[in-house]
Design an enzyme around this catalytic site. Structure first.
Site, PDB file in Angstrom:
ATOM      1  N   GLU A  74      -4.055  -3.070   5.806  1.00 35.16           N
ATOM      2  CA  GLU A  74      -5.342  -2.529   4.884  1.00 35.16           C
ATOM      3  C   GLU A  74      -5.064  -2.705   3.485  1.00 35.16           C
ATOM      4  OE1 GLU A  74      -2.865   0.700   4.421  1.00 35.16           O
ATOM      5  OE2 GLU A  74      -3.257  -0.254   6.369  1.00 35.16           O
ATOM      6  N   ASP A  75      -3.840  -2.512   3.239  1.00 36.40           N
ATOM      7  CA  ASP A  75      -3.517  -2.471   1.644  1.00 36.40           C
ATOM      8  C   ASP A  75      -3.958  -3.915   0.916  1.00 36.40           C
ATOM      9  OD1 ASP A  75      -1.608  -3.667   3.077  1.00 36.40           O
ATOM     10  OD2 ASP A  75       0.075  -2.596   2.375  1.00 36.40           O
ATOM     11  N   ASN A  76      -3.240  -4.860   1.529  1.00 37.51           N
ATOM     12  CA  ASN A  76      -3.755  -6.171   1.098  1.00 37.51           C
ATOM     13  C   ASN A  76      -5.278  -6.682   1.287  1.00 37.51           C
ATOM     14  OD1 ASN A  76      -3.607  -9.345   0.961  1.00 37.51           O
ATOM     15  ND2 ASN A  76      -1.460  -8.842   0.741  1.00 37.51           N
ATOM     16  N   GLY A 127       0.773  -1.162  -0.022  1.00 40.89           N
ATOM     17  CA  GLY A 127      -0.094  -0.097  -0.024  1.00 40.89           C
ATOM     18  C   GLY A 127       0.797   1.274   0.023  1.00 40.89           C
TER      19      GLY A 127
END
Length: 424
Positions: free
Chosen positions: A246-248, A221
């Protein structure tokens, strides 16, 4: 008869096992070369963006969201790279949680310098979950003018044509997310050199190869573009506040909508500066601990993709099947692995968008060799250490990772598990 049968069965099992070792080794060689091919072909010559030539009325608007906390190395240059994007229609939203944050002074100075650029600063966060980055960005996300958002970390520098090339990719049919390869430059210490070698060799070639194959979501991210209208279908940005990685999770949520991911010919360039050995180990442990509950299968096979374990697997199979000396095989294996990494490293460093302090200058050979050997030899011990624990520290707050991919904040007084801290 039973003894002979059992011996034959045992020999067959060993034969299959040895062939598996060779097949796995060949697979990793092919994957590494594929990552090398993508790196050389994509980052040596970058295309001119088509979207940048559009008029203001025809271009898709983009809201650039830059979450901030503290003054990262080269922060002024990083934020400046947003203002000078060669694109006709964008806004920049800076998000900072505390009115006392020293980054505010730099932001205000740049906003005054580039007063013709649509930009604003939002101070204060919304506590929607455990993730401080999400909490910091919620208001920016809610008030963004445009459907396309570009979440760009404060420690990342980008090329002036990055936005144009990224929008070109996002406009392709079926594409829901565009991301950029994270690379590291400007290491000021031995440990920072190890960090640079990790990001610009092993991580880069696997990241490129996995995304090149494109059978699953694989997103980091640092620098991501996607549409709010797509993310809102699964609850919007707030939904992901309970996850530390949270990016994944966002990438997977978009992927499960049938929206594929693309990488433009751009890098998310981070200046490293000074890093301690403890700080390097903390970063690697944090990555493993965050991923082991989110992408469990990929995390479990990770040691077998590393040069030492993978090389020993190939050497053992070659010894049993072809009577090739294990030291000879491993020496040849490590030599070509080193050359492969060195070639990719030099290409990526030379493609850096950050030009200050010789950011495009690669390490001297002996510094590269020292850092490369250290990285490869530390990989397995750090992996085993990380897998044995669940605790991380991020931006001066400690967390414990939970098996569902979420995390909870913990008190230093109530927890005695050994902790490695990191700030990036």
């Amino acid at each position: 008869m039973e003894t002979e049968s059992s011996l034959v069965s045992k020999e067959n099992i060993l034969l299959v096992l040895n062939y598996f070792l060779i097949v796995w080794y060949c697979f990793m060689v092919a994957l590494s070369l594929f990552g090398q091919y993508i790196g050389q072909s994509r980052y040596r010559q970058k295309p001119k963006p088509k979207s940048s030539t559009l008029s203001f009325t025809k271009a898709e608007g983009v809201s650039i969201i830059r979450p901030l906390k503290g003054v990262d190395l080269e922060l002024e240059a990083n934020l400046r790279s947003s203002f000078i994007q060669n694109y006709p229609k964008f806004e920049i939203i800076f998000s900072v949680a505390s009115p006392e944050d020293p980054a505010i002074m730099i932001v205000n100075s740049l906003m005054q310098e580039f007063h013709h650029v649509d930009s604003r600063l939002i101070i204060g966060d919304h506590q929607v979950g455990i993730n401080p980055k999400i909490n910091n960005m919620v208001e920016s996300y809610r008030t963004a003018k445009y459907d396309i958002v570009w979440v760009l970390d404060s420690n990342v520098h980008v090329d002036k044509d990055t936005l144009g090339r990224s929008v070109d990719q996002l406009m392709l049919p079926g594409i829901g997310l565009v991301h950029h390869l994270p690379i590291a430059v400007q290491p000021a210490t031995y440990s920072a050199e190890i960090e640079q070698i990790f990001l610009d060799t092993n991580h880069a070639k696997m990241y490129l190869a996995i995304n090149g194959v494109g059978i699953a979501s694989c997103v980091m991210g640092k620098s991501n573009l996607y549409r709010r209208s797509d993310l809102d279908k699964v609850g919007g940005l707030e939904k992901f506040g309970k996850y530390m990685a949270e990016d994944n999770i966002i990438g997977e949520a978009l992927w499960h909508q049938g929206l594929r991911h693309r990488m433009s010919a751009d890098t998310a360039c981070q200046a490293l500066g000074t890093i301690s050995l403890k700080g390097y180990c903390a970063r690697r442990a944090r990555w493993v601990r965050l991923r082991k509950y989110i992408v469990t299968a990929a995390t479990l096979i990770e040691p077998f993709t590393e040069s030492v374990v993978c090389g020993l697997m190939g050497a053992l199979g070659a010894k049993n099947l072809y009577q090739i000396s294990i030291p000879l095989f491993f020496t040849a294996h490590w030599t070509w692995w080193f050359i492969n990494d060195c070639l990719l490293y030099r290409t990526l460093v030379s493609s850096s968008s950050l030009h200050t302090l010789d950011a495009q200058k690669p390490l001297k050979f002996w510094h590269f060799l020292r850092a490369w050997l250290s990285r490869e030899l530390l990989a397995l011990p750090l992996y085993l250490y990380a897998m044995a624990g669940t605790k991380i520290s991020w931006r001066d707050q400690e967390y414990r990772c939970i098996s569902d991919g979420t995390a909870v904040a913990v008190s230093k007084e109530l927890d005695t598990q050994p902790l490695l801290t990191t700030t990036a």
